[in-house]
Design an enzyme around this catalytic site. Structure first.
Site, short mmCIF file in Angstrom:
data_model
loop_
_atom_site.label_atom_id
_atom_site.label_comp_id
_atom_site.label_asym_id
_atom_site.label_seq_id
_atom_site.Cartn_x
_atom_site.Cartn_y
_atom_site.Cartn_z
NE ARG A 146 -3.36 -0.21 2.99
CZ ARG A 146 -4.67 -0.32 2.84
NH1 ARG A 146 -5.20 -1.47 2.44
NH2 ARG A 146 -5.48 0.68 3.08
CE1 TYR A 149 -4.30 7.68 -2.83
CE2 TYR A 149 -4.88 6.63 -0.75
CZ TYR A 149 -5.12 7.59 -1.72
OH TYR A 149 -6.18 8.47 -1.58
CB VAL A 191 -15.60 -2.06 1.60
CG1 VAL A 191 -15.97 -0.85 2.44
CG2 VAL A 191 -16.32 -3.30 2.09
CB VAL A 192 -19.44 1.56 -0.04
CG1 VAL A 192 -20.86 1.92 -0.49
CG2 VAL A 192 -19.31 1.80 1.47
CG PHE A 195 -20.14 -5.03 0.85
CD1 PHE A 195 -19.30 -6.05 0.45
CD2 PHE A 195 -20.11 -4.64 2.18
CE1 PHE A 195 -18.43 -6.67 1.35
CE2 PHE A 195 -19.25 -5.25 3.10
CZ PHE A 195 -18.42 -6.27 2.68
N PRO A 276 -5.37 -2.00 7.43
CG PRO A 276 -5.51 0.25 6.85
CD PRO A 276 -5.54 -1.13 6.26
NE ARG A 277 -7.59 -6.20 12.73
CZ ARG A 277 -8.42 -7.16 12.34
NH1 ARG A 277 -8.28 -7.71 11.14
NH2 ARG A 277 -9.40 -7.57 13.12
CD GLN A 278 -9.20 -0.17 16.64
OE1 GLN A 278 -8.11 0.21 17.04
NE2 GLN A 278 -10.24 -0.28 17.43
NE ARG A 279 -6.77 4.23 8.29
CZ ARG A 279 -6.50 3.97 7.01
NH1 ARG A 279 -7.47 3.99 6.13
NH2 ARG A 279 -5.28 3.71 6.65
#
Length: 329
Positions: A146, A149, A191-192, A195, A276-279
């Site tokens: 990653r 970017y 992701v949006v 899905f 990333p685990r959390q945002r």
């Protein structure tokens, strides 16, 4: 923005095109979109000529920019904006984040214009601080998949800050968290739209890892409002723009299923490296300095997003231009 002449770099992209439309609606004297259409689309700009004060120029901003006449604002929205795009275009991503940003800054310096850098929550990497405040320096792997970017955007912020200190350019920096809405590409890897596309095709949802990683999703109109307010402010420090409502990817999948209906299941795949685990943004600064916070609910935003994708996909044969390549964000 009434009466102002404005240049939008990356104006044919998802966010860039919404920004162009908003600026025209606000009475800008002229809006000039500059885009090489590597990830942007002419379709995103199709309705804008009706304003009569809009130009679209095909140009790669890694080459020098020459605009005749005065310019009041330069918005730099240009970059492949998803991990999938940037992994497919790594050198281009680094070049637009470095050479492209500098060419935009040179234009702003020469025109004595305000320069707004659309940066990203990706500068925080896989954060060790939660929620993320603007003072946090991030946790980024400079050689990981990653990195093209993340490091391009971090370099862009450094370059913007250097031009402010050295040349007195009026600069603004927005750190944009996950944003969604009409004009996204189903195949861009976020992701949006992933899905939404899977729901529309009656497919199961692809979830990476166990789905417990979290994100915060902000509807596009809220982000555009924040960008306009930031440009009009005198704030030179980075400002987080995002929705502080945090949810897991599994919760997002359930929200999409509730809005669309259907019986899609969840299929789990291995978690990509450096995911990333959390945002979640801390938007205290945006609230205090810009009097801004998001107000469009996820459910309302998903309804609008589904409506737009149904409209555009109904004009195509199945999967035409929208074949899904799964990606984590």
């Amino acid at each position: 923005m009434t009466g102002k002449r404005i240049v939008v770099l990356g104006g044919a992209g998802f966010l860039g095109s919404h920004l162009c439309e908003r600026l025209l609606e606000d009475g800008a004297a002229e809006v000039i979109s500059i885009d090489n259409f590597s990830t942007g689309s002419e379709r995103n700009l199709a309705e804008l000529p009706r304003f009569g004060r809009f130009q679209s120029l095909r140009h790669d901003i890694t080459a020098p920019l020459h605009i005749r006449g005065p310019v009041d604002y330069v918005f730099n929205m240009a970059s492949p904006a998803s991990p999938l795009d940037s992994m497919q275009l790594p050198i281009e991503t680094l070049r637009v984040g470095s050479l492209g940003t500098e060419n935009g800054l040179l234009l702003a310096r020469d025109k004595d214009a305000v320069f707004l850098q659309a940066s990203t929550s990706e500068i925080y990497g896989n954060p060790l601080v939660h929620p993320q405040r603007e003072e946090y320096w991030g946790n980024v792997n400079p050689t990981g998949p990653r990195s093209c970017y993340e490091e391009a955007r971090r370099y862009g912020e450094a370059l913007v800050s250097a031009y402010r200190r050295t040349h007195g350019v009026q600069t603004r920096i927005a750190r944009i968290f996950n944003t969604y809405g009409p004009r996204m590409r189903l195949e861009d890897g976020h992701v949006v739209p992933t899905f939404v596309g899977q729901a529309l095709r009656g497919e199961d949802f692809t979830v990476f890892g166990d789905g417990s990683q979290t994100r915060s999703f902000c509807y596009v109109s809220d982000v555009i409002e924040g960008l306009v307010r930031l440009a009009l402010s005198d704030c030179t420090e980075p400002v987080n723009l995002g929705n502080p409502r945090e949810m897991t990817i599994l919760q997002l999948a359930e929200a999409v299923r509730q809005v669309h209906g259907g019986s899609s299941r969840v299929l789990f795949q291995p978690l990509p490296r450096d995911e990333p685990r959390q945002r979640r943004p801390d938007i205290t600064r945006a609230r205090m300095v810009l009097d801004w916070e998001p107000y469009v609910s996820l459910e309302e935003g998903l309804l609008s997003t589904f409506a737009w994708f149904r409209k555009v996909t109904s004009r195509r044969t199945p999967r035409h231009e929208d074949g899904l390549a799964s990606a984590p964000l």
